[in-house]
Enzyme design. Structure first.
Site, PDB file in Angstrom:
ATOM      1  N   SER A 110       0.830  -1.206   0.000  1.00  0.00           N
ATOM      2  CA  SER A 110       0.000   0.000   0.000  1.00  0.00           C
ATOM      3  C   SER A 110       0.859   1.249   0.000  1.00  0.00           C
ATOM      4  CB  SER A 110      -0.899  -0.004   1.243  1.00  0.00           C
ATOM      5  OG  SER A 110      -1.554   1.240   1.401  1.00  0.00           O
ATOM      6  N   TYR A 137      -1.486   0.286  10.097  1.00  0.00           N
ATOM      7  CA  TYR A 137      -1.728  -0.424   8.832  1.00  0.00           C
ATOM      8  C   TYR A 137      -0.519  -0.267   7.911  1.00  0.00           C
ATOM      9  CZ  TYR A 137      -3.645  -1.125   4.118  1.00  0.00           C
ATOM     10  OH  TYR A 137      -3.849  -1.529   2.826  1.00  0.00           O
ATOM     11  N   LYS A 141       2.197  -3.077   6.316  1.00  0.00           N
ATOM     12  CA  LYS A 141       2.510  -3.232   4.899  1.00  0.00           C
ATOM     13  C   LYS A 141       4.012  -3.091   4.643  1.00  0.00           C
ATOM     14  CE  LYS A 141      -1.551  -4.177   3.365  1.00  0.00           C
ATOM     15  NZ  LYS A 141      -1.834  -5.513   2.770  1.00  0.00           N
TER      16      LYS A 141
END
Length: 258
Positions: A110, A137, A141
């Site tokens: 991402s 998050y 990643k």
């Protein structure tokens, strides 16, 4: 020549559903997920908890390539969610792929792995820049990219990490210019994943957005090494672009709402 057998983890999500449908004519698709989203998935969906290695390994039987999409998908996910789904789950996928002799893993990374550059408006951003996550998050990643590098170096598995932008059918309702700039159309998403499956390169981290003229992320290696050629842009949809030198400011609460 036999079709490649491709396992799509997270096939019940937006990108997973898209790829499961669009790649089915050219590959043998194995769909993994938890909750079926259509009649086909009611029949064929392989259910497995990716946190449980014993449930992951059977998914790899006869698989040539894994497209790994499963996991906590929101930039606002809390630590416990990304730890179990994105870190432990991805490690289990890579280890099972190694044990089963899978050729390649395509990892859905991402833009949030380097999203702090966006928050601080330190553009442009290149693939060789150090990870700089904007959230737990994003941390998960970035960890996944490094884990993939290890499995490639240590065990020889092909690992292609795509730093995916914002996938949506229509970018125009977005009121944040940065989202439009990182828009990835559904058609371009299909193009990018096809190239990630088939390209000769064996390892890499690649920004993956559409051909948006105001994008801040370099895709030179995506185009040269993967052969990705984006065809869409939000500007084409809008019929023109209002140019702001340096790009419009990033919202102070980025990545909330992204």
């Amino acid at each position: 020549m036999a079709q490649r057998r491709i396992l799509i983890t997270g096939a019940t999500g937006g990108i997973g559903l898209l790829l499961s449908e669009r790649l089915a004519d050219d590959y043998e698709i194995v769909q993994h997920g938890r909750t079926p989203k259509n009649e086909e998935q009611e029949r064929v969906l392989r259910k497995a908890d990716l946190e449980q290695y014993s449930e992951v390994l059977p998914l790899m039987e006869g698989v040539d390539t894994v497209i790994h999409l499963a996991g906590a998908a929101s930039p606002e996910s809390e630590w416990d969610a990304v730890l179990s789904a994105n870190i432990v789950g991805y490690r289990n996928v890579l280890e099972a792929a190694r044990e089963a002799g899978v050729r390649r893993v395509v990892y859905a990374s991402s833009n949030h792995a380097v999203g702090m550059y966006d928050r601080l408006e330190e553009w442009p951003v290149y693939p060789h820049h150090l990870p700089r996550a904007d959230s737990f998050y994003g941390v998960s990643k970035a960890f996944g990219e490094i884990l993939g590098r290890f499995y490639h170096d240590e065990y020889g598995i092909d690992v292609i990490s795509l730093r995916i932008g914002w996938v949506a059918p229509d970018p125009l309702p977005a009121d944040i210019e940065l989202l439009k700039a990182m828009w990835l159309s559904e058609d371009d998403a299909e193009r990018a994943f096809r190239r990630a499956v088939e390209a000769d390169v064996r390892y890499g981290v690649y920004y993956t957005v559409s051909d948006n003229p105001d994008r801040r992320w370099d895709m030179t290696n995506t185009m040269l090494e993967l052969g990705y050629r984006p065809q869409d842009s939000w500007v084409k949809r809008a019929g023109g672009e209002h140019v702001v030198e340096g790009g419009e400011p990033t919202p102070d609460d980025w990545p909330k709402g992204s």
